[in-house]
Scaffold this active site. Structure first.
Site, PDB file in Angstrom:
ATOM      1  N   ASP A  66       0.816  -1.219   0.000  1.00  0.00           N
ATOM      2  CA  ASP A  66       0.000   0.000   0.000  1.00  0.00           C
ATOM      3  C   ASP A  66       0.845   1.263   0.000  1.00  0.00           C
ATOM      4  OD1 ASP A  66       0.948  -0.541   2.533  1.00  0.00           O
ATOM      5  OD2 ASP A  66      -0.999  -0.737   3.475  1.00  0.00           O
ATOM      6  N   ASN A 119      -6.977  -3.452  14.995  1.00  0.00           N
ATOM      7  CA  ASN A 119      -8.369  -3.824  14.701  1.00  0.00           C
ATOM      8  C   ASN A 119      -8.444  -4.974  13.693  1.00  0.00           C
ATOM      9  OD1 ASN A 119      -7.542  -2.622  12.362  1.00  0.00           O
ATOM     10  ND2 ASN A 119      -9.078  -0.996  12.350  1.00  0.00           N
ATOM     11  N   HIS A 140      -6.804  -5.157  10.780  1.00  0.00           N
ATOM     12  CA  HIS A 140      -6.639  -4.813   9.357  1.00  0.00           C
ATOM     13  C   HIS A 140      -5.360  -5.424   8.785  1.00  0.00           C
ATOM     14  CE1 HIS A 140      -4.441  -0.792  10.475  1.00  0.00           C
ATOM     15  NE2 HIS A 140      -3.532  -1.641  10.027  1.00  0.00           N
ATOM     16  N   GLU A 170      -9.486  -2.132   6.127  1.00  0.00           N
ATOM     17  CA  GLU A 170     -10.024  -1.960   7.478  1.00  0.00           C
ATOM     18  C   GLU A 170     -11.232  -2.875   7.659  1.00  0.00           C
ATOM     19  OE1 GLU A 170      -8.544  -0.265   9.690  1.00  0.00           O
ATOM     20  OE2 GLU A 170      -7.173   0.975   8.511  1.00  0.00           O
TER      21      GLU A 170
HETATM   22  C1  F6R Z   1       1.772  -1.653   6.152  1.00  0.00           C
HETATM   23  C2  F6R Z   1       0.390  -2.087   6.312  1.00  0.00           C
HETATM   24  C3  F6R Z   1      -0.302  -2.093   7.651  1.00  0.00           C
HETATM   25  C4  F6R Z   1       0.562  -2.574   8.806  1.00  0.00           C
HETATM   26  C5  F6R Z   1      -0.219  -2.592  10.121  1.00  0.00           C
HETATM   27  C6  F6R Z   1       0.674  -2.883  11.312  1.00  0.00           C
HETATM   28  O1  F6R Z   1       2.163  -1.676   4.789  1.00  0.00           O
HETATM   29  O2  F6R Z   1      -0.190  -2.416   5.340  1.00  0.00           O
HETATM   30  O3  F6R Z   1      -1.451  -2.894   7.554  1.00  0.00           O
HETATM   31  O4  F6R Z   1       1.059  -3.849   8.541  1.00  0.00           O
HETATM   32  O5  F6R Z   1      -0.856  -1.366  10.318  1.00  0.00           O
HETATM   33  O6  F6R Z   1       1.570  -1.835  11.493  1.00  0.00           O
HETATM   34  P1  F6R Z   1       2.754  -1.926  12.546  1.00  0.00           P
HETATM   35  O7  F6R Z   1       3.674  -2.988  12.078  1.00  0.00           O
HETATM   36  O8  F6R Z   1       3.406  -0.564  12.494  1.00  0.00           O
HETATM   37  O9  F6R Z   1       2.139  -2.242  13.867  1.00  0.00           O
END
Ligand code: F6R
Length: 275
Positions: free
Chosen positions: A74, A143, A145, A150
């Site tokens: 993303d 959550n 995701h 989401e």
């Molecule tokens: C990152 C992404 C997000 C993260 C998630 C966890 O490219 O797509 O879904 O993997 O938000 O983030 P961290 O590792 O910072 O807790």
């Protein structure tokens, strides 16, 4: 890729460092076996120890990325790829600038695409053209995701433009000079896109992820926990630290299964060497 047909595997390790090393070991194994493999990569804090270990393997062990292709999950939209908050910048800083990868083979959705809808379709096509993703690395949100999918995202979703929640926009505001610079959208692979990877490894560390991990592994498959869709994938491994695994009901069983599988593999290897 581990041998044989599998379904879901849960590996529980002492801490975030060990999680990163195990993920890097698996990625390196794939690169050595298939030098022109296609990796799916994530940003965020969780994969940083993994990327650090890959950089070490490149520098000290000569792990060769010159034929590897990567696709990131993303990117914000709109955002200049040179902005320190962009995911392109993150990947360059935390991995690509330190290994011998050909940058033209590192794909991150383009934050300044004139038509992000068209760009999302183009991105999907590039993944197909590259032969699909061999191994997708994922993190997980509090959550549940995955990528920017989401709760409520369709389990069949493809790469597309998503509107960020007001909370996310507000939380991001501190990283930008002016409020009008804060991206309102993201371009993200969909859950359907992610599920097409031939193998998936989800990394989670820290107590803050324990609820999401328990729901993803032991809860029902539901759009309200996008990571639970991974239960439908035939080859998925959750690599967790003790804290992230702390709310799993069947934690001890997963550890036992892993030990037994390792013992069996060792036994087979020894028998083969004797033969
Ligand atoms: C990152 C992404 C997000 C993260 C998630 C966890 O490219 O797509 O879904 O993997 O938000 O983030 P961290 O590792 O910072 O807790």
């Amino acid at each position: 890729m581990a041998r044989g047909l599998r379904s879901m595997e849960v590996i529980i390790l002492p801490d975030a460092e060990a999680v990163g090393k195990e993920a890097a070991r698996r990625i390196a194994e794939l690169i050595r076996r298939k030098p022109n493999c296609v990796l799916g990569l994530a940003t965020g804090s969780t994969p940083i120890p993994c990327y650090r270990e890959l950089i070490r393997m490149h520098k000290e062990e000569g792990l060769d990325f010159s034929h590897v292709t990567t696709f990131n999950l993303d990117e914000y939209y709109p955002i200049d790829p040179r902005h320190p908050q962009s995911y392109r910048y993150f990947m360059d800083e935390n991995l690509f600038n330190h290994i011998n990868i050909d940058k033209s083979r590192t794909f991150v959705p383009y934050g300044l695409a004139p038509d992000p809808y068209e760009h999302a379709e183009w991105y999907e096509e590039q993944i197909k053209k590259a032969g699909g993703i061999d191994l997708q690395i994922l993190g997980i949100g509090h959550n549940g995701h995955i990528a920017f999918n989401e709760p409520g995202s369709s389990l069949a979703s493809r790469t597309r433009v998503k509107t960020l929640t007001r909370e996310t926009i507000e939380a991001n505001a501190r990283f930008f000079d002016r409020p009008e610079d804060v991206p309102r959208y993201a371009i993200t692979m969909g859950i359907g896109t992610i599920l097409e990877a031939r193998e998936i490894i989800l990394l989670a560390t820290g107590e803050g992820k324990a609820d999401a991990v328990a729901k993803a592994i032991e809860g029902p498959v539901t759009t309200m926990c996008p990571a639970s869709a991974l239960q439908l994938h035939p080859r998925v491994t959750f690599i967790l630290d003790e804290a992230a695994a702390s709310k799993l009901q069947r934690k001890d069983y997963y550890k036992y299964v892993h030990e037994m599988a390792e013992a069996l593999k060792k036994q087979i290897l020894e028998a083969r060497m004797r033969a």
